[in-house]
Design an enzyme around this catalytic site. Structure first.
Site, PDB file in Angstrom:
ATOM      1  N   GLY A  94       0.776  -1.228   0.000  1.00 26.26           N
ATOM      2  CA  GLY A  94       0.000   0.000   0.000  1.00 26.26           C
ATOM      3  C   GLY A  94       0.809   1.280   0.000  1.00 26.26           C
ATOM      4  O   GLY A  94       1.860   1.387  -0.636  1.00 26.26           O
TER       5      GLY A  94
ATOM      6  N   ASP B  57       6.016  -4.397  15.309  1.00 28.39           N
ATOM      7  CA  ASP B  57       4.677  -4.120  15.826  1.00 28.39           C
ATOM      8  C   ASP B  57       4.706  -2.719  16.429  1.00 28.39           C
ATOM      9  O   ASP B  57       5.350  -2.491  17.458  1.00 28.39           O
ATOM     10  CB  ASP B  57       4.314  -5.161  16.883  1.00 28.39           C
ATOM     11  CG  ASP B  57       2.946  -4.927  17.522  1.00 28.39           C
ATOM     12  OD1 ASP B  57       2.314  -3.881  17.255  1.00 28.39           O
ATOM     13  OD2 ASP B  57       2.523  -5.791  18.320  1.00 28.39           O
TER      14      ASP B  57
ATOM     15  N   ASN C 258       3.209   5.488   9.177  1.00 28.78           N
ATOM     16  CA  ASN C 258       2.164   5.157   8.205  1.00 28.78           C
ATOM     17  C   ASN C 258       1.276   4.005   8.650  1.00 28.78           C
ATOM     18  O   ASN C 258       0.112   3.936   8.249  1.00 28.78           O
ATOM     19  CB  ASN C 258       2.821   4.805   6.862  1.00 28.78           C
ATOM     20  CG  ASN C 258       1.851   4.167   5.890  1.00 28.78           C
ATOM     21  OD1 ASN C 258       0.960   4.830   5.357  1.00 28.78           O
ATOM     22  ND2 ASN C 258       2.006   2.869   5.662  1.00 28.78           N
TER      23      ASN C 258
ATOM     24  N   TYR D 254     -11.863   5.140  14.328  1.00 30.99           N
ATOM     25  CA  TYR D 254     -10.934   5.632  13.312  1.00 30.99           C
ATOM     26  C   TYR D 254     -10.923   7.154  13.295  1.00 30.99           C
ATOM     27  O   TYR D 254      -9.849   7.779  13.245  1.00 30.99           O
ATOM     28  CB  TYR D 254     -11.337   5.070  11.956  1.00 30.99           C
ATOM     29  CG  TYR D 254     -10.340   5.328  10.843  1.00 30.99           C
ATOM     30  CD1 TYR D 254      -9.111   4.692  10.852  1.00 30.99           C
ATOM     31  CD2 TYR D 254     -10.650   6.166   9.782  1.00 30.99           C
ATOM     32  CE1 TYR D 254      -8.196   4.892   9.825  1.00 30.99           C
ATOM     33  CE2 TYR D 254      -9.754   6.379   8.756  1.00 30.99           C
ATOM     34  CZ  TYR D 254      -8.519   5.745   8.783  1.00 30.99           C
ATOM     35  OH  TYR D 254      -7.620   5.954   7.771  1.00 30.99           O
TER      36      TYR D 254
ATOM     37  N   LYS E 249      -7.431   9.148  14.192  1.00 25.78           N
ATOM     38  CA  LYS E 249      -6.788   9.967  13.169  1.00 25.78           C
ATOM     39  C   LYS E 249      -6.851  11.457  13.508  1.00 25.78           C
ATOM     40  O   LYS E 249      -5.941  12.212  13.162  1.00 25.78           O
ATOM     41  CB  LYS E 249      -7.425   9.688  11.809  1.00 25.78           C
ATOM     42  CG  LYS E 249      -7.087   8.310  11.245  1.00 25.78           C
ATOM     43  CD  LYS E 249      -5.582   8.115  11.064  1.00 25.78           C
ATOM     44  CE  LYS E 249      -5.254   6.842  10.329  1.00 25.78           C
ATOM     45  NZ  LYS E 249      -3.792   6.672  10.126  1.00 25.78           N
TER      46      LYS E 249
ATOM     47  N   THR F  89      -5.451   0.971  -2.960  1.00 26.54           N
ATOM     48  CA  THR F  89      -4.492   0.100  -2.300  1.00 26.54           C
ATOM     49  C   THR F  89      -5.173  -1.235  -1.983  1.00 26.54           C
ATOM     50  O   THR F  89      -6.393  -1.361  -2.138  1.00 26.54           O
ATOM     51  CB  THR F  89      -3.979   0.730  -0.986  1.00 26.54           C
ATOM     52  OG1 THR F  89      -5.074   0.809  -0.063  1.00 26.54           O
ATOM     53  CG2 THR F  89      -3.410   2.125  -1.237  1.00 26.54           C
ATOM     54  N   PRO F  90      -4.411  -2.218  -1.520  1.00 31.37           N
ATOM     55  CA  PRO F  90      -5.022  -3.522  -1.211  1.00 31.37           C
ATOM     56  C   PRO F  90      -6.130  -3.465  -0.171  1.00 31.37           C
ATOM     57  O   PRO F  90      -6.935  -4.403  -0.083  1.00 31.37           O
ATOM     58  CB  PRO F  90      -3.824  -4.339  -0.697  1.00 31.37           C
ATOM     59  CG  PRO F  90      -2.646  -3.763  -1.415  1.00 31.37           C
ATOM     60  CD  PRO F  90      -2.936  -2.286  -1.489  1.00 31.37           C
TER      61      PRO F  90
END
Length: 258
Positions: free
Chosen positions: A17, A60, A87, A157, A161, A194-195
């Site tokens: 990604g 991790d 990221n 999320y 973020k 992206t995936p």
């Protein structure tokens, strides 16, 4: 001269990604890059495809001990550090009522705690490297347009973020107060090809269907490509952006203008 010539970078979540593409672009612009990922084998494979100026490392981002090890690996392999790109992240859908405490904590542990730990442990090595050379360093945190514009279906999320967005500003001001030649900025992408889009597919729904549906939510009519973020990252981590800190780059096809 390449835009990142002589720089040493660490990019998390780089097995695929956006992280992988940023690492590729950094190396193409002259940087040596340590690609880290929970998927250590994937990080090693992505680094091998880049070439001798890249290496992979299992990491991790929720583990402080593993952060210390990753920073030490950058120093061992390349002699220092100029650039950190935080990221690595996950996105788990759910409203405030639907989200379990376990899911809430996991999203924050990866998306926010991981950024905190990265900044905390990378700054000393970036400071050491840049002061010895008389150069400058950069921290780039990958947030999201979801850290600026909320959704009722993305409680954890959105929260994590948004935390990255403001933590970035705190780190920028901290580094400035210490007279470090270290900037800290955030990028806020919208949907990217992206995936992760594979998670949106279902029976009878192709990836192209998913891309078209998401693209209809973007003023420009399409979703972004990994290069859209990667080139923004190259700029913010280069000396071209030496006077840019605590800033946000929206790579969102116009969503934030609505």
């Amino acid at each position: 001269m390449a835009r990142l010539e002589g720089k040493i970078a660490l990019v998390t979540g780089a097995a695929s990604g956006l992280g992988k593409r940023m690492a590729e672009r950094f190396a193409g612009e002259g940087a040596r890059v340590l690609l880290t990922d929970l998927n250590g084998e994937g990080a090693v494979a992505a680094a091998a495809a880049i070439g001798p100026n890249a290496a992979g490392f299992a990491h991790d981002v929720t583990s402080e001990a593993q952060w210390i090890a990753a920073i030490a690996e950058a120093k061992r392999l390349f002699g220092g550090l100029h650039i950190l790109v935080n990221n690595a992240g996950i996105g788990t859908p759910g409203s405030v009522e639907d989200t379990s405490l376990e899911s809430w904590r996991l999203v924050h542990a990866i998306d926010l705690d991981g950024v905190f730990l990265g900044c905390k442990h990378a700054i000393p090595l970036i400071r050491e490297t840049t002061r010895a050379e008389g150069s400058r360093g950069s921290i780039l945190n990958i947030s999201s347009i979801a850290g600026v514009i909320a959704s009722g279906r993305m409680a954890a999320y959105n929260s994590a973020k948004a935390g990255v967005r403001h933590l970035t500003k705190s780190v920028a001001l901290h580094c400035a107060s210490k007279k470090d030649a270290i900037t800290c900025n955030s990028i806020h992408p919208t949907f990217m090809d992206t995936p992760i889009l594979d998670n949106f597919q279902s029976a009878g729904v192709t990836k192209e269907d998913v891309k078209a549906k998401l693209g209809r939510q973007v003023p420009l009519g399409v979703i972004g490509e990994p290069d859209d973020v990667a080139w923004g990252a190259v700029y913010l981590c280069s000396d071209e952006a030496r006077f840019v800190t605590g800033a946000e780059l929206f790579i969102d096809g116009g969503i934030s203008a609505m």
